[in-house]
Design a protein around this motif. Sequence first.
Motif, short mmCIF file in Angstrom:
data_model
loop_
_atom_site.label_atom_id
_atom_site.label_comp_id
_atom_site.label_asym_id
_atom_site.label_seq_id
_atom_site.Cartn_x
_atom_site.Cartn_y
_atom_site.Cartn_z
N ILE A 185 7.33 -4.46 -9.95
CA ILE A 185 7.69 -5.64 -9.14
C ILE A 185 9.12 -6.12 -9.40
N ALA A 186 9.84 -5.42 -10.29
CA ALA A 186 11.15 -5.95 -10.73
C ALA A 186 12.09 -6.22 -9.56
N GLU A 187 12.15 -5.29 -8.63
CA GLU A 187 13.12 -5.45 -7.54
C GLU A 187 12.71 -6.60 -6.61
N GLY A 188 11.45 -6.62 -6.20
CA GLY A 188 11.02 -7.60 -5.21
C GLY A 188 10.87 -9.01 -5.75
N CYS A 189 10.41 -9.12 -7.00
CA CYS A 189 10.07 -10.46 -7.53
C CYS A 189 11.06 -10.96 -8.58
N PHE A 214 1.95 0.47 5.63
CA PHE A 214 1.80 -0.83 6.28
C PHE A 214 2.96 -1.77 5.93
N ALA A 215 3.45 -1.63 4.71
CA ALA A 215 4.53 -2.51 4.25
C ALA A 215 5.79 -2.39 5.10
N GLU A 216 5.92 -1.28 5.81
CA GLU A 216 7.13 -1.09 6.62
C GLU A 216 7.05 -1.80 7.97
N HIS A 217 5.88 -2.37 8.29
CA HIS A 217 5.71 -3.00 9.60
C HIS A 217 5.90 -4.52 9.51
N LEU A 218 6.47 -5.06 10.57
CA LEU A 218 6.78 -6.49 10.56
C LEU A 218 5.54 -7.36 10.38
N ILE A 219 4.41 -6.90 10.89
CA ILE A 219 3.21 -7.75 10.81
C ILE A 219 2.59 -7.75 9.42
N CYS A 220 3.12 -6.91 8.52
CA CYS A 220 2.48 -6.74 7.21
C CYS A 220 2.27 -8.07 6.50
N LYS A 221 3.32 -8.89 6.46
CA LYS A 221 3.25 -10.11 5.65
C LYS A 221 2.13 -11.03 6.14
N GLU A 222 2.13 -11.23 7.45
CA GLU A 222 1.14 -12.15 8.02
C GLU A 222 -0.28 -11.58 7.88
N ALA A 223 -0.41 -10.26 8.15
CA ALA A 223 -1.76 -9.67 8.16
C ALA A 223 -2.33 -9.52 6.75
N ALA A 252 -1.34 -11.24 3.86
CA ALA A 252 -1.30 -12.40 2.96
C ALA A 252 -2.70 -12.87 2.53
N PRO A 253 -3.67 -13.01 3.46
CA PRO A 253 -4.99 -13.51 3.02
C PRO A 253 -5.72 -12.53 2.09
N HIS A 254 -5.32 -11.25 2.12
CA HIS A 254 -6.05 -10.24 1.35
C HIS A 254 -5.42 -9.99 -0.03
N LEU A 255 -4.23 -10.57 -0.27
CA LEU A 255 -3.53 -10.27 -1.53
C LEU A 255 -4.38 -10.51 -2.78
N ALA A 257 1.50 2.20 -7.81
CA ALA A 257 2.71 1.54 -8.32
C ALA A 257 3.75 1.42 -7.21
N ALA A 258 3.89 2.49 -6.40
CA ALA A 258 4.86 2.45 -5.29
C ALA A 258 4.45 1.39 -4.27
N ALA A 259 3.13 1.26 -4.03
CA ALA A 259 2.65 0.27 -3.07
C ALA A 259 2.94 -1.14 -3.60
N LEU A 260 2.70 -1.36 -4.89
CA LEU A 260 2.99 -2.69 -5.45
C LEU A 260 4.48 -2.99 -5.35
N ASP A 261 5.30 -1.96 -5.59
CA ASP A 261 6.76 -2.10 -5.50
C ASP A 261 7.17 -2.56 -4.09
N VAL A 262 6.67 -1.87 -3.04
CA VAL A 262 7.09 -2.24 -1.68
C VAL A 262 6.50 -3.59 -1.26
N LEU A 263 5.29 -3.89 -1.72
CA LEU A 263 4.71 -5.19 -1.37
C LEU A 263 5.47 -6.32 -2.06
N ALA A 264 5.96 -6.06 -3.27
CA ALA A 264 6.77 -7.07 -3.97
C ALA A 264 8.04 -7.36 -3.16
N VAL A 265 8.59 -6.31 -2.54
CA VAL A 265 9.79 -6.52 -1.71
C VAL A 265 9.43 -7.34 -0.46
N VAL A 266 8.26 -7.05 0.13
CA VAL A 266 7.85 -7.77 1.34
C VAL A 266 7.53 -9.24 1.02
#
Length: 899
Positions: free
Chosen positions: A433-437, A281-290, A292-295, A389-398
């Motif tokens: 989260i090092a890279e994204g945050c 999901f993180a690779e899709h443009l709508i990820c951030k908007e969709a 955010a409320p669930h974080l 861990a990989a999911a947290l990594d990509v979400l930190a980038v998003v």
Amino acid sequence: MAWTPQEEGLRQILQLLKESQSPDNAIQRAVQQKLEELNRYPDFNNYLIFVLTNLTSEDEPTRSLSGLILKNNLKAHYNTFLPTVTDFIKQECLSAVGDPSPLIRATVGILITTIASKGELRSWPELLPALCNMLDSQNYNVCEGAFGALQKICEDSADDLDTDELNRPLNVLIPKFLQFFRHSSPKIRSHAVACTNQFINSRSQALMLHIDAFLQNLFCLASDDEAEVRKYVCRALVMLLEVRMDRLLPHMHNIIEYMLQRTQDPDEGVALEACEFWLSFAEHLICKEALAPHLPRLIPVLVKGMKYSEIDVILLKGDVEEDEMVPDKEEDIRPRFHKSRCHMVKHNAGDGFGNPSENGGNEEDEDEDDDNLDDDSSLSDWNLRKCSAAALDVLAVVFGEDLLPVLLPILKETLFHQEWEIKESGILALGAIAEGCMQGMIPHLSELIPYLINCLSDKKALVRAITCWTLSRYSHWVVSQQHDNYLKPLMTELLKRVLDPNKRVQEAACSAFATLEEEACTDLVPYLGYILETLVFAFSKYQHKNLLILYDAIGTLADSVGHHLNKPDYINLLMPPLIEKWNVLQDEDKDLFPLLECLSSVATALQVGFLPYCEPVYKRCVSLIEQTLNQHIANSQNPEQFEAPDKDFMIVALDLLSGLAEGLDGHVEKLVVNSNIMQLLYQCMQDPMPEVRQSSFALLGDLTKACFQHVHPCVADFIPILGQNLNPDLISVCNNATWAIGEISVKLGEDMRSYIPMVLQQLINIINKQNTPKTLLENTAITIGRLGYVCPHDVAPLLPQFVRQWCLSLRNIRDNEEKDSAFRGMCQMITVNPAGVVQDFIFFCDAVASWVSPKEDLKEMFSKILHGFKNQVGEENWKRFSDQFPAQLSERLSVGYGL
């Protein structure tokens, strides 16, 4: 007449099947030999299928084994089976699909798909209709057996099921599968979803026609009691993200809620499939908007998923703190792949935080993430912990810093937790989260880094290991601070961990130290003695697997500190253990790869300091290349008798010779003069394998710089081959060929003229090609400039075809010799053909302004061209022209050239 077995034949085969289950190796070998003999009898395979499908007096494992031996025969010799045998096997398989035993049904399914995958769907037209009819049987065994066979066929022959040649069986199968999504048996439901899932990624038309019914059925199964069904539902939704996002969008809120639940599923297999959703999901443009409320609910779930399970800790021997004396099992050592040399151009300033300015590594490989969350490599390769861990990594980038308000309180709680498993998962999350945050974490690092350095001494080995990795993810920040505050304590503690009594910690510390070396570069020079003492001591301490990582850390150190390593004390520390290993390893030992890579870096760094060691190293490399080439020729001429060689031996040897040539410079001449390296290089440059050519062109360029007198006689043979390799589809091959052409042209001077038609047009095509990687553009521009430098009259007429791209490609590289010769070439070409640059003169002005301190005579050339242009167009036109300049360009030209 139907085939029937003979008693004696049956007895022999049963005896053989019993013996084959013996643990005794000698008996196993005898069985193997006997099987090969029996394969000569046409009806041997009839006996095997008969035992599987009819001999109910035997135990199931023996019958199943008979089927598996038949499967191997089908795979190896199916085309030689007599038609009567083939027909008998097919008929028996279909009759036994509904056997009462699940094991026998599964074995029959394997045989059916093996025959089908041999292209036999075409000549077994009754198979699919028969299996389809069996699905409707009231007998559970028949229905389940048919579905099991169909699932295997869908996995192995998916493409065939969607062809006109077979009348597109999928058009019937997909609606049939969908009917069974709500069957009362969980096993049948699971087969139905698994079969349908096989056709999502290929966007099969039959499935796309029924996509809405498919989705409705999936949603109905969302909270199925059977874990296997939930797993396939999650897998389907993850695949549909890529294929039919349009259909998922209206339901996205509910899907996210569902995946949140499933990521916490009590069954880890289901949780892992669901966790893949966040990665995708993180690779899709709508990820951030969709999302955010669930974080606030998702992030705690992911961090929780990072905790080692009890079974993980047992598998990892997490309670064993000291195991450095235990030899490694060979199967635990992963194969290593050598990365061939690629000529790079040095760049100017870095691009913001976290990306140093050196452009290191192959352009094509820039997406590779060396920081894979690989602290527990002996666990199955992919598990919930790694996926979380990989999911947290990509979400930190998003989400970047927006993640921190949710994550920081969780980190506070986990990082300082009393239970080591929870503390360990917090440290992993902090690394993820090092890279994204990074920007948002900076205010906290002055407190966190000392805490982590302290955790390097934790009593649990798994905590010490993950801490090494997490610290390496923040090493860029550490190096940018006052050294006494963080770098020195981190280096001291990491080096202690390099000598840890636990092998996992040694491995993590060695890898982390290599990352720190890349970041710190020459900042490590004051501590070189201490670093080398530690790394050399590790040689005597390490088992096999970690030795390979140690070579890497030493090679990276050499790359990072360069000629500072060339001190007698350092050489006397470092070289004896390396040469000792070098002498022990046989030519066919793959441990040579990392050792040769390491020596290549060391030779380049030590320069003349490597002279005492160079001769045996040089000779062995030449010998490795020669052996590999001879093996390749033998295999091409007689593949039955001679195996194909592992060409990595040749590639690594070529790269080490490049390192020697670069390090020893002119001193390499006395090694080259007494060897046949030029003939070998001529063969390597024409090898069918791109990586071999890539490394040969790198060596050719380095030898051209170091001892051109030996390259010169072969130039007429070499340049046409270089010209044929200017194919930008193979980026690194093309890049090194381009660079070698430039080096040869500088040495050949005006004698290059006769070769320009072989290369110039291809180089111009490359520099104008869309999406050409930066490194290749820069090397191409430099080589065109160098050709223009030695033969301006031949290249200048084509200036309008490349000058704009040329200027854009070279504006960001550092002042150096390559840039110097390229710009001298451009100035000569403009002098010969000033009209060729008029349209793009602003780009030339910009490229000139990119120089920080050109040599005086080059600056004089720039000035002459700039002022010549200004005088030519007149004051008023020049003003109109220069008013378009950005402020920084105007200022630089004004200060540097009085314009």
